[in-house]
Design a protein around this motif. Structure first.
Motif, PDB file in Angstrom:
ATOM      1  N   ALA A 395     -15.100  21.220  52.188  1.00 31.44           N
ATOM      2  CA  ALA A 395     -16.478  21.630  51.865  1.00 31.44           C
ATOM      3  C   ALA A 395     -16.526  23.108  51.481  1.00 31.44           C
ATOM      4  O   ALA A 395     -17.166  23.485  50.500  1.00 31.44           O
ATOM      5  N   VAL A 396     -15.821  23.933  52.250  1.00 29.27           N
ATOM      6  CA  VAL A 396     -15.821  25.377  51.968  1.00 29.27           C
ATOM      7  C   VAL A 396     -15.186  25.645  50.599  1.00 29.27           C
ATOM      8  O   VAL A 396     -15.729  26.398  49.773  1.00 29.27           O
ATOM      9  N   ASN A 397     -14.045  24.986  50.332  1.00 25.24           N
ATOM     10  CA  ASN A 397     -13.372  25.171  49.037  1.00 25.24           C
ATOM     11  C   ASN A 397     -14.258  24.731  47.875  1.00 25.24           C
ATOM     12  O   ASN A 397     -14.286  25.337  46.818  1.00 25.24           O
ATOM     13  N   LEU A 398     -14.977  23.632  48.111  1.00 21.08           N
ATOM     14  CA  LEU A 398     -15.841  23.083  47.065  1.00 21.08           C
ATOM     15  C   LEU A 398     -16.909  24.093  46.637  1.00 21.08           C
ATOM     16  O   LEU A 398     -17.206  24.254  45.461  1.00 21.08           O
ATOM     17  N   PHE A 399     -17.466  24.799  47.617  1.00 20.64           N
ATOM     18  CA  PHE A 399     -18.572  25.693  47.302  1.00 20.64           C
ATOM     19  C   PHE A 399     -18.128  27.125  47.017  1.00 20.64           C
ATOM     20  O   PHE A 399     -18.947  27.972  46.699  1.00 20.64           O
ATOM     21  N   THR A 400     -16.850  27.405  47.181  1.00 18.85           N
ATOM     22  CA  THR A 400     -16.401  28.782  46.913  1.00 18.85           C
ATOM     23  C   THR A 400     -15.374  28.865  45.791  1.00 18.85           C
ATOM     24  O   THR A 400     -14.954  29.951  45.423  1.00 18.85           O
ATOM     25  N   SER A 401     -14.976  27.718  45.236  1.00 21.95           N
ATOM     26  CA  SER A 401     -13.885  27.722  44.255  1.00 21.95           C
ATOM     27  C   SER A 401     -14.230  28.459  42.973  1.00 21.95           C
ATOM     28  O   SER A 401     -13.366  29.065  42.347  1.00 21.95           O
ATOM     29  N   ALA A 402     -15.500  28.417  42.536  1.00 22.30           N
ATOM     30  CA  ALA A 402     -15.865  29.039  41.249  1.00 22.30           C
ATOM     31  C   ALA A 402     -16.107  30.522  41.401  1.00 22.30           C
ATOM     32  O   ALA A 402     -16.337  31.199  40.445  1.00 22.30           O
TER      33      ALA A 402
END
Lengths: 402, 266
Positions: A395-402
């Protein structure tokens, strides 16, 4: 005698031994050099990564070299003076779809050099889609669909949309009326924003309402500007408001002027106008920085009723302290919908609330998952790498990847 | 037609910018940057519009001898004086931004360094006094909310000050006294719950300050970091989330042409 000769020989320095002791040993090179095309970019960029030399402590610098063939010649592109295990080559000379070879040299404090293996060929490529931004795309599409959906719903069910009271916007008419009763002008400032700022566009809709009311009450409206483009837009908007009120004759171009594009020059100019003209009401709507309190306190000192609104979180406490009403952040964006009561605009406000609910729910859920996962990983044996922690990381990666 | 053309331009520009955000490949990748350059160019020409408006406005005030005409004269002298200094410097040194040695600078930079910069500094320094007067009003503990605001401000200020142990201890005890006094005042106003809560918190702060007096400086820093890192950050993020969502909704309204208040219908 023979014993003495042997003793003397044994005490003499051994030439070979000295050579061995003083023979400079080159440092060990960097290992596992990998070069890849930089993902999700317009090309002309390559990512290099390697494992540091085992002799890190005596390494003075890492030198990255590039060539167009494995035989060379290799050109130095950068010297890294601190232990670094990655580098992104964004040299403007790089060409897309062309082969490149890389080598990383380590140079120790004695100046000895050790080269890594040559890695390549690698080609910089431009991508047609930024995959790191897929979550943003999904959220944008979801939100846009919701906005359109609620606008359609609002068109059908006019009058059923409930919008909470926004005191700052309700007070506009009262503030204009007060100024009229006192026989004083109204002052409106956009701060130091440009027309490219959404907050300035939102402030224009408030200005239009104020212009309409001030024309109806025959009260003078002064709008000093920081940006000439905003000035032109403000002139049009005020003119429009006066026309809507049926009083285009009252419109005066010289009340909507350009002051200066210097931040504190603008603050000084507006302060001067406030001090000389003593407006009964001051509207501070738009983008403000350090000048916010200078303007608001001057307005407060002359006893004007002040309605502020900004999207700059750092300036909000100043406005709350110095003004009678303050539109907090998003309330400024809601102004046009709130004032006009247009069902389409109200619909978009509703969709905003829905997305806010979804956002808060996601934040709460991810926080809960993260907390539970952390507790399990810390205190329960065998749960060091549990599925809950992995879910949280995803979840964290999903929302911080960009 | 006058309304439709801007709406179409807004729609196209908005959609293109959104699409290019997801496409790094040229020519899309740099399109946003290119459009921003166009905006800067338009802004440069618009500056002429601003200067024209400024000169006309003040000349008109001056010739009509309107109230405050003297300020218009000062403004016009400032505009044309700065312009003249730039032209003269340009003619003499080949560039308006000529720098000579030491304190000697070309005329234009002299105006900038010794008139504009000090004036900017003067305006900025006024902020200190305005902050003091605004803080005085905001921190008058008339309501429970204002008291909370003042308490947070005192704690953050104590944490930011590089003070020694004794001032930190005195500060903490004064803060405790303030809370207790405020609580007693509320008891007089028959606000029992608020009064008791304030007195209990005040006494607790006072006792903790005395018991842990050796750790006051570290404690002040930790309290400040907690206030800034949790309640402050939570409120700030709440505002930011609302702002971002409001901004996106506003953008969608603009792109779809629903929000038209910025376009004249006349």
């Amino acid at each position: 005698m023979i014993f003495l000769i042997f003793l003397a020989l044994s005490q003499m320095p051994d030439a070979n031994g000295v050579a061995e002791a003083e023979m400079p040993v080159p440092p060990r090179p960097v290992d596992s050099l990998k070069v890849n095309d930089t993902p999700n970019d317009a090309g002309k960029s390559l990512d290099l990564a390697w494992q540091l030399s085992a002799d890190t402590v005596r390494i003075a610098k890492y030198v990255v070299l590039r060539a167009e063939s494995p035989q060379g010649p290799f050109t130095e592109i950068v010297q890294l003076m601190i232990p670094t295990d990655y580098y992104t080559d964004q040299d403007t000379l790089l060409e897309n779809k062309k082969d490149y070879y890389y080598r990383v040299d380590v140079v120790d404090t004695a100046g000895l050099v050790a080269s890594s293996e040559i890695t390549g060929p690698v080609r910089p490529m431009a991508q047609w889609f930024n995959t790191a931004r897929i979550p943003i795309l999904v959220v944008t599409v979801f939100y846009s669909i919701l906005v359109i959906l609620y606008i359609e719903l609002a068109k059908r069910d006019t009058g059923k949309m409930f919008v909470r009271r926004i005191a700052g916007l309700d007070a506009i008419d009262e503030a204009v009326g007060r100024s009229t009763e006192m026989g004083k002008p109204i002052l409106f400032t956009f701060g130091i924003g440009y027309l490219t700022d959404i907050a300035t566009i939102a402030a224009l809709s408030i200005l239009r309402r104020i212009a309409k009311r001030s024309a109806e009450y025959e009260t003078r409206l002064i709008v000093p500007n920081y940006d000439p483009v905003v000035m032109a837009a403000a002139q049009e908007t005020v003119k429009q408001g006066f026309v809507e009120a049926g009083r285009p004759d009252l419109y005066n171009d010289s009340d909507i002027t350009f002051l200066t594009s210097d931040q504190f020059g603008y603050a000084a100019g507006v302060d001067g106008i406030i001090t000389r003209e003593k407006p009964g009401t001051i509207f501070l709507q738009g983008i403000f920085y350090a000048e916010s309190l200078i303007l608001a306190e001057t307005g407060h000192n002359i006893g004007a009723i002040q309605i502020a609104g900004t999207v700059m979180p750092e300036q909000l406490p100043f406005f709350v302290a110095a003004c009678d009403y303050t539109l907090l952040g998003e309330e400024l964006f809601a102004a046009s919908a709130y004032i006009d009561r247009d069902p389409q605009l109200l619909g978009s406000l509703k969709s905003e609330d829905m997305v806010k609910i979804v956002t808060v729910a996601i934040i709460a859920l991810v926080s809960l998952v993260g907390t539970v996962g952390f507790i399990l990983a810390s205190y329960v044996h065998g749960w060091e790498e549990n599925i809950i922690v992995k879910l949280y990381q995803i979840a964290v990666n999903l929302f911080t990847s960009a | 037609m006058k309304r439709r053309v801007p709406l179409v331009i807004t729609f196209l520009a908005g959609v293109i910018i959104v699409v290019t955000f997801f496409i790094p490949h040229e020519p899309f990748g740099s399109l946003e940057q290119r459009l921003l350059i166009w905006a800067s160019i338009i802004g440069g020409f618009a500056a002429l519009l601003g200067i024209d408006n400024l000169i006309k406005h003040h000349l008109s005030k001056l010739f009509r001898r309107e109230r405050g005409w003297f300020y218009s004269l000062v403004t016009l002298v400032g505009i044309f004086g700065t312009l003249a200094s730039g032209i003269v410097t340009w003619i003499i040194y080949g560039t308006p931004l000529a720098l000579l040695s030491g304190l000697k600078v070309g005329g234009f930079l002299w105006v900038y360094n010794w008139i504009i910069v000090p004036l900017q500094g003067t305006m900025f320094s006024l902020l200190a006094f305005f902050i003091a007067s605004a803080a005085y009003r905001a921190f008058r503990a008339r309501t429970f909310d204002a008291l909370l605001l003042m308490s947070a401000a005192i704690l953050v200020m104590l944490g930011h000050l590089s003070i020694g142990l004794v001032p930190a201890l005195v500060g903490a005890l004064l803060f405790a006294l303030l809370l207790v006094t405020s609580g007693v005042y509320r008891l007089f106003l028959r606000k029992l719950a608020a009064g008791i809560i304030l007195i209990v918190i005040g006494l607790a702060v006072g006792v903790l300050a005395v018991v842990y007096r050796g750790m006051m400086v570290d404690l002040a820093i930790q309290v400040k970091e907690w206030v800034m890192g949790f309640p402050q950050l939570a409120a700030r993020r709440g505002i930011l989330i609302g702002l971002v969502l409001g901004g996106i909704a506003m953008s969608v309204r603009l792109i779809l042409g629903i929000e038209r208040t910025y376009i004249s219908s006349t």
